[in-house]
Enzyme design. Structure first.
Site, mmCIF file in Angstrom:
data_model
loop_
_atom_site.group_PDB
_atom_site.id
_atom_site.type_symbol
_atom_site.label_atom_id
_atom_site.label_comp_id
_atom_site.label_asym_id
_atom_site.label_seq_id
_atom_site.Cartn_x
_atom_site.Cartn_y
_atom_site.Cartn_z
ATOM 1 N N SER A 123 -20.358 1.085 -30.552
ATOM 2 C CA SER A 123 -19.497 1.187 -29.182
ATOM 3 C C SER A 123 -20.013 0.261 -28.176
ATOM 4 O O SER A 123 -21.136 0.062 -28.114
ATOM 5 C CB SER A 123 -19.378 2.769 -28.768
ATOM 6 O OG SER A 123 -18.981 2.708 -27.309
ATOM 7 N N ALA A 124 -19.154 -0.241 -27.323
ATOM 8 C CA ALA A 124 -19.546 -1.020 -26.038
ATOM 9 C C ALA A 124 -20.397 -0.271 -25.249
ATOM 10 O O ALA A 124 -21.109 -0.605 -24.136
ATOM 11 C CB ALA A 124 -18.314 -1.432 -25.403
ATOM 12 N N TYR A 161 -24.480 9.184 -25.638
ATOM 13 C CA TYR A 161 -23.281 8.784 -26.769
ATOM 14 C C TYR A 161 -23.796 7.483 -27.058
ATOM 15 O O TYR A 161 -23.998 7.004 -28.253
ATOM 16 C CB TYR A 161 -22.035 9.082 -26.045
ATOM 17 C CG TYR A 161 -21.033 8.037 -26.987
ATOM 18 C CD1 TYR A 161 -20.658 8.746 -28.198
ATOM 19 C CD2 TYR A 161 -20.457 6.878 -26.594
ATOM 20 C CE1 TYR A 161 -19.621 8.121 -29.020
ATOM 21 C CE2 TYR A 161 -19.226 6.492 -27.290
ATOM 22 C CZ TYR A 161 -19.189 6.903 -28.330
ATOM 23 O OH TYR A 161 -17.949 6.338 -29.053
ATOM 24 N N LYS A 218 -25.617 5.520 -30.617
ATOM 25 C CA LYS A 218 -24.993 4.512 -31.397
ATOM 26 C C LYS A 218 -26.023 3.681 -31.496
ATOM 27 O O LYS A 218 -25.860 2.979 -32.451
ATOM 28 C CB LYS A 218 -23.753 4.149 -30.464
ATOM 29 C CG LYS A 218 -22.694 5.045 -30.550
ATOM 30 C CD LYS A 218 -21.835 4.854 -31.606
ATOM 31 C CE LYS A 218 -20.431 5.530 -31.639
ATOM 32 N NZ LYS A 218 -19.802 5.944 -32.711
ATOM 33 N N ASN A 239 -12.968 0.152 -26.146
ATOM 34 C CA ASN A 239 -11.513 0.936 -25.830
ATOM 35 C C ASN A 239 -10.556 0.530 -26.731
ATOM 36 O O ASN A 239 -9.430 -0.133 -26.318
ATOM 37 C CB ASN A 239 -11.322 0.755 -24.223
ATOM 38 C CG ASN A 239 -12.348 1.049 -23.198
ATOM 39 O OD1 ASN A 239 -12.543 2.393 -23.391
ATOM 40 N ND2 ASN A 239 -12.746 0.086 -22.756
ATOM 41 N N GLU A 274 -9.241 13.073 -24.638
ATOM 42 C CA GLU A 274 -8.331 11.934 -24.533
ATOM 43 C C GLU A 274 -8.904 10.814 -23.473
ATOM 44 O O GLU A 274 -9.703 11.203 -22.868
ATOM 45 C CB GLU A 274 -6.720 12.065 -24.022
ATOM 46 C CG GLU A 274 -6.720 12.474 -22.467
ATOM 47 C CD GLU A 274 -7.070 13.894 -22.346
ATOM 48 O OE1 GLU A 274 -7.509 14.579 -23.267
ATOM 49 O OE2 GLU A 274 -7.009 14.473 -21.162
ATOM 50 N N LYS A 275 -8.711 9.552 -23.891
ATOM 51 C CA LYS A 275 -9.285 8.339 -23.268
ATOM 52 C C LYS A 275 -8.139 7.874 -22.170
ATOM 53 O O LYS A 275 -6.973 8.142 -22.266
ATOM 54 C CB LYS A 275 -9.935 7.358 -24.291
ATOM 55 C CG LYS A 275 -10.834 7.749 -25.377
ATOM 56 C CD LYS A 275 -11.213 6.776 -26.232
ATOM 57 C CE LYS A 275 -12.736 6.380 -25.553
ATOM 58 N NZ LYS A 275 -13.395 5.287 -26.402
ATOM 59 N N LYS A 309 0.007 11.077 -18.022
ATOM 60 C CA LYS A 309 0.230 11.386 -16.376
ATOM 61 C C LYS A 309 1.709 10.580 -16.038
ATOM 62 O O LYS A 309 2.437 11.192 -15.326
ATOM 63 C CB LYS A 309 -0.822 10.942 -15.602
ATOM 64 C CG LYS A 309 -2.018 11.630 -15.788
ATOM 65 C CD LYS A 309 -3.342 11.250 -15.067
ATOM 66 C CE LYS A 309 -4.559 11.828 -15.516
ATOM 67 N NZ LYS A 309 -5.707 11.328 -14.585
ATOM 68 N N ARG A 361 -16.461 -3.525 -17.499
ATOM 69 C CA ARG A 361 -16.849 -3.638 -18.662
ATOM 70 C C ARG A 361 -15.775 -4.947 -19.498
ATOM 71 O O ARG A 361 -14.575 -4.455 -19.141
ATOM 72 C CB ARG A 361 -16.927 -2.378 -19.501
ATOM 73 C CG ARG A 361 -17.269 -2.576 -21.177
ATOM 74 C CD ARG A 361 -17.621 -1.386 -21.789
ATOM 75 N NE ARG A 361 -18.731 -0.619 -21.386
ATOM 76 C CZ ARG A 361 -19.048 0.465 -21.692
ATOM 77 N NH1 ARG A 361 -18.173 1.205 -21.965
ATOM 78 N NH2 ARG A 361 -20.114 0.990 -21.257
HETATM 79 P P1 NAD Z 1 -11.791 10.255 -32.905
HETATM 80 O O1 NAD Z 1 -12.572 11.808 -32.348
HETATM 81 O O2 NAD Z 1 -10.297 10.543 -32.836
HETATM 82 O O3 NAD Z 1 -12.062 10.526 -34.313
HETATM 83 C C1 NAD Z 1 -13.723 10.927 -34.919
HETATM 84 C C2 NAD Z 1 -13.493 12.132 -35.911
HETATM 85 O O4 NAD Z 1 -14.877 12.622 -36.623
HETATM 86 C C3 NAD Z 1 -12.821 13.412 -35.471
HETATM 87 O O5 NAD Z 1 -11.700 13.430 -36.458
HETATM 88 C C4 NAD Z 1 -13.711 14.544 -35.828
HETATM 89 O O6 NAD Z 1 -13.176 15.661 -36.270
HETATM 90 C C5 NAD Z 1 -14.684 13.806 -36.850
HETATM 91 N N1 NAD Z 1 -15.856 14.580 -36.952
HETATM 92 C C6 NAD Z 1 -16.522 14.891 -35.774
HETATM 93 N N2 NAD Z 1 -17.913 15.539 -36.227
HETATM 94 C C7 NAD Z 1 -17.683 15.686 -37.486
HETATM 95 C C8 NAD Z 1 -18.544 16.271 -38.411
HETATM 96 N N3 NAD Z 1 -19.529 16.901 -38.102
HETATM 97 N N4 NAD Z 1 -18.327 16.099 -39.844
HETATM 98 C C9 NAD Z 1 -17.103 15.296 -40.341
HETATM 99 N N5 NAD Z 1 -16.120 14.765 -39.197
HETATM 100 C C10 NAD Z 1 -16.459 14.852 -37.983
HETATM 101 O O7 NAD Z 1 -12.349 9.129 -32.624
HETATM 102 P P2 NAD Z 1 -12.013 7.770 -32.889
HETATM 103 O O8 NAD Z 1 -11.304 7.301 -31.489
HETATM 104 O O9 NAD Z 1 -11.157 7.627 -33.963
HETATM 105 O O10 NAD Z 1 -13.352 7.178 -32.992
HETATM 106 C C11 NAD Z 1 -13.655 6.581 -34.242
HETATM 107 C C12 NAD Z 1 -15.054 6.028 -34.393
HETATM 108 O O11 NAD Z 1 -15.052 4.801 -33.351
HETATM 109 C C13 NAD Z 1 -16.214 6.935 -33.657
HETATM 110 O O12 NAD Z 1 -17.497 6.883 -34.255
HETATM 111 C C14 NAD Z 1 -16.297 6.486 -32.187
HETATM 112 O O13 NAD Z 1 -17.523 6.838 -31.687
HETATM 113 C C15 NAD Z 1 -16.236 5.253 -32.239
HETATM 114 N N6 NAD Z 1 -15.659 4.409 -31.106
HETATM 115 C C16 NAD Z 1 -14.292 4.712 -30.571
HETATM 116 C C17 NAD Z 1 -13.949 3.948 -29.496
HETATM 117 C C18 NAD Z 1 -12.491 4.009 -28.940
HETATM 118 O O14 NAD Z 1 -11.919 3.595 -28.067
HETATM 119 N N7 NAD Z 1 -11.632 5.129 -29.671
HETATM 120 C C19 NAD Z 1 -14.713 3.045 -28.827
HETATM 121 C C20 NAD Z 1 -16.097 3.014 -29.184
HETATM 122 C C21 NAD Z 1 -16.461 3.705 -30.337
#
Ligand code: NAD
Length: 339
Positions: free
Chosen positions: A120-121, A151, A155, A180, A193-194, A202, A287
């Site tokens: 992640s960033a 977090y 990472k 993001n 939610e992000k 909203k 960022r």
């Molecule tokens: P998300 O929360 O929608 O998906 C993550 C999934 O991991 C969830 O469905 C959750 O149930 C599952 N999970 C959590 N704990 C678990 C466990 N113990 N065993 C099995 N599954 C488990 O998030 P996302 O937005 O789809 O993100 C996916 C990846 O990308 C993550 O690693 C996140 O940190 C990374 N990321 C996302 C963003 C973003 O903007 N969405 C930005 C940077 C990094």
């Protein structure tokens, strides 16, 4: 090996990016096993097999990787928007460290050849992101390390783990740093939610109840870049096919303020809003992604415009909000009262 005979595991396949990635990989012809604590919230999974497993447990991680898996896309994480990340540091560090240590080791024990880790960033140091007019972040800016929250620290540690699994065990590693990611069929309420989804919710509330007030955390002048999930899954796929094993940014490099994001969503929705700035977690001040390396390595970068991505996302979230308000007329009435 042809796509059809390549077996892949997507962890976090019940989550936002994970379930979109499963759909993308299925279109490319891969055999896909999805793994998560839950099924996708808003759509049926397209995975060939979907297992409900807890990757914090080594036995579940081993089960996830069994059966001649060629490639792993490791997306599982306990995560959410700024509100969740800034107030659950211990939980996030504990859960995500266990998930990643067990998943990577289980993949190694089962002879997986290629592994993509989603960083992640949020790994970038706070001291490089103190100004809204931030200099876009290059991959080498990660050190000396000082991520804002646990977090980001987790990472970063898993990036290091991936590096050593590559050097010591010869696993082909890919490490992608998302900036993001947003889009349809993602969490839009409930606290995880992000910003883009929260803003769409909203603004939809404002439009559907007639109360124009939209709350924004802080002064709204904090900046970010936002990348649509359809671009994100294409980038993941291209990176996995590349031979690049160092961390790489994946995001848009067009920076907007949160106030501008609110205006864009309002314009897509065709509604006038009144922004109300309230105290709340804002994350770093500015960022943005430097996509120089992304362009060099993949000969590609995300190209869905923020306006086009928000239009699709808003349409989907407005439909969710509408259904909720119809099911709970007392909620609609109480929001409208604030007019
Ligand atoms: P998300 O929360 O929608 O998906 C993550 C999934 O991991 C969830 O469905 C959750 O149930 C599952 N999970 C959590 N704990 C678990 C466990 N113990 N065993 C099995 N599954 C488990 O998030 P996302 O937005 O789809 O993100 C996916 C990846 O990308 C993550 O690693 C996140 O940190 C990374 N990321 C996302 C963003 C973003 O903007 N969405 C930005 C940077 C990094």
């Amino acid at each position: 090996m042809s796509n059809t005979s390549t077996k892949v595991v997507v962890t976090g396949a019940g989550g936002f990016i994970g379930h979109h990635l499963v759909a993308h990989l299925k279109k490319q012809g891969y055999w896909v096993r999805g793994v998560d604590l839950k099924y996708p919230d808003y759509r049926k999974t397209e995975a060939d097999e979907f297992e409900i497993l807890d990757l914090r447990r080594s036995d579940d991680a081993l089960r996830a990787m069994r059966g001649g898996i060629d490639e792993v896309y490791a997306l599982a994480a306990d995560m959410g928007g700024m509100g969740f990340i800034s107030s659950n540091n211990a939980l996030i560090l504990h859960n995500n460290a266990l998930i990643n240590i067990h998943t990577m080791e289980a993949a190694r024990l089962h002879g997986v050849k290629r592994y993509l880790y989603t960083s992640s960033a949020c790994i970038y140091p706070e001291y490089r992101q103190t100004d809204a007019a931030v200099v876009p972040l290059k991959e080498e800016d990660a050190y000396p390390a000082q991520p804002q929250d646990a977090y980001g620290w987790e990472k970063l540690v898993t990036e290091v783990l991936a590096h050593h699994y590559h050097l010591d065990y010869g696993i082909e590693m890919r490490v992608v740093r998302f900036h993001n990611i947003f889009g349809e069929y993602g969490t839009w309420e409930g606290g995880r939610e992000k910003a883009p989804a929260a803003m769409c919710r909203k603004v939809a509330m404002a439009k559907l109840t007639g109360n124009p007030v939209v709350e924004i955390w802080g002064d709204g002048e904090q900046t970010r870049s936002f990348c649509h999930v359809d671009d994100c899954v294409v980038g993941i796929d291209k990176l996995m096919r590349s031979n690049y094993s160092e961390p790489i940014n994946l995001g848009q490099d067009r920076m907007v303020t949160i106030n501008e994001l609110a205006d864009l969503v309002a314009s897509v929705a065709g509604v006038k809003i009144e922004k109300k700035h309230i105290p709340g977690p804002q994350g770093v001040r500015g960022r943005n992604s430097d996509n120089t390396r992304l362009r060099e390595v993949l000969k590609w970068e995300p190209d869905i415009s923020l306006e086009a991505g928000l239009a699709r996302t808003y349409e989907w979230i407005e439909a969710q909000v509408k259904a909720k308000l119809e099911a709970q007329p007392e909620l609609a009435a109480s929001v409208a009262v604030g007019k």
